[in-house]
Motif scaffolding. Structure first.
Motif, PDB file in Angstrom:
ATOM      1  N   THR A  84     -55.963-124.249  68.036  1.00 50.81           N
ATOM      2  CA  THR A  84     -56.325-123.293  69.080  1.00 50.81           C
ATOM      3  C   THR A  84     -55.068-122.458  69.324  1.00 50.81           C
ATOM      4  N   HIS A 104     -51.988-127.264  67.712  1.00 48.12           N
ATOM      5  CA  HIS A 104     -52.829-127.810  66.652  1.00 48.12           C
ATOM      6  C   HIS A 104     -52.636-129.322  66.519  1.00 48.12           C
ATOM      7  N   LEU A 140     -56.967-128.847  63.168  1.00 45.65           N
ATOM      8  CA  LEU A 140     -57.781-128.256  64.232  1.00 45.65           C
ATOM      9  C   LEU A 140     -56.797-127.512  65.125  1.00 45.65           C
ATOM     10  N   TRP A 173     -66.592-132.000  65.567  1.00 50.69           N
ATOM     11  CA  TRP A 173     -65.483-132.341  64.685  1.00 50.69           C
ATOM     12  C   TRP A 173     -65.942-133.254  63.553  1.00 50.69           C
ATOM     13  N   GLU A 223     -60.931-121.275  68.108  1.00 50.95           N
ATOM     14  CA  GLU A 223     -60.560-122.499  67.401  1.00 50.95           C
ATOM     15  C   GLU A 223     -60.729-122.244  65.919  1.00 50.95           C
ATOM     16  N   TYR A 254     -54.832-133.734  60.825  1.00 51.24           N
ATOM     17  CA  TYR A 254     -55.544-134.947  60.410  1.00 51.24           C
ATOM     18  C   TYR A 254     -55.371-135.072  58.908  1.00 51.24           C
ATOM     19  N   VAL A 304     -60.511-124.524  62.021  1.00 52.48           N
ATOM     20  CA  VAL A 304     -60.271-125.742  61.258  1.00 52.48           C
ATOM     21  C   VAL A 304     -59.955-125.293  59.841  1.00 52.48           C
TER      22      VAL A 304
END
Length: 186
Positions: free
Chosen positions: A99, A103, A97, A2, A68, A106, A70
């Protein structure tokens, strides 16, 4: 992993802002923890084309069978392109992020430090990163980003022996910039 993806996004945004532009939305799909590559949005027209163009970032993730994803985008840039209200801090680099189970949003707000102005009038700026708010599990996503998240986990059904490869070629032909990692490069 990450922290590395956040660093890539921040470096990309810093370099683009320093050249007087905001990078298009970026998707980084992962399969079993391995990065498939980087997918940057195609040139977008304001309105419906921008909404569709951002959602279409999901095609690579779906074709790769990502578990996953991003996504990174700038608050004001996506809101303007998609004719949406600005939600959240601006200017701000957002990253989600995701799945299939959910989620986490950020946000990395920044202020712009003026560097120079081009002869065409574009301002080159450097981001001065501000303290980030706490990650937001299930945080509200703007519609095209939410669509990209949703479609990332919807299998693509193509009658072709290499659905991933053909998806990459079609997206590149449509103006998306794709940089695959060695494990996924053709």
């Amino acid at each position: 992993m990450w922290n590395g993806l956040v660093s890539v996004a921040k470096e990309t945004y810093s370099a683009s802002l320093g050249e007087g532009s905001v990078p298009s939305p970026l998707m980084m799909p992962l399969v079993r923890g391995e990065l498939v590559g980087l997918v940057w949005g195609r040139p977008l027209k304001v309105g419906q084309d921008a909404l569709a163009g951002i959602a279409e970032l999901a095609n690579i993730a779906a074709a790769a069978g990502a578990d996953e994803v991003v996504l990174a985008w700038e608050t004001h840039d996506v809101a303007t392109a998609c004719e949406l209200p600005i939600v959240g801090p601006a200017p701000c680099l957002n990253m989600v992020l995701a799945t299939p189970a959910g989620h986490v949003l950020y946000q990395f707000p920044y202020t712009e430090q003026f560097l120079s102005r081009s002869p065409e009038g574009w301002a080159a700026v450097a981001p001065d990163w501000r303290p980030a708010p706490a990650p937001q599990p299930g945080g509200e996503l703007v519609p095209p980003i939410q669509a990209a998240v949703n479609f990332s986990f919807t299998p693509i059904e193509l009658d072709h022996p290499d659905p991933f490869g053909v998806t990459v070629v079609l997206m590149e032909e449509n103006g998306y910039r794709i940089s695959l990692t060695e494990a996924f490069a053709r």
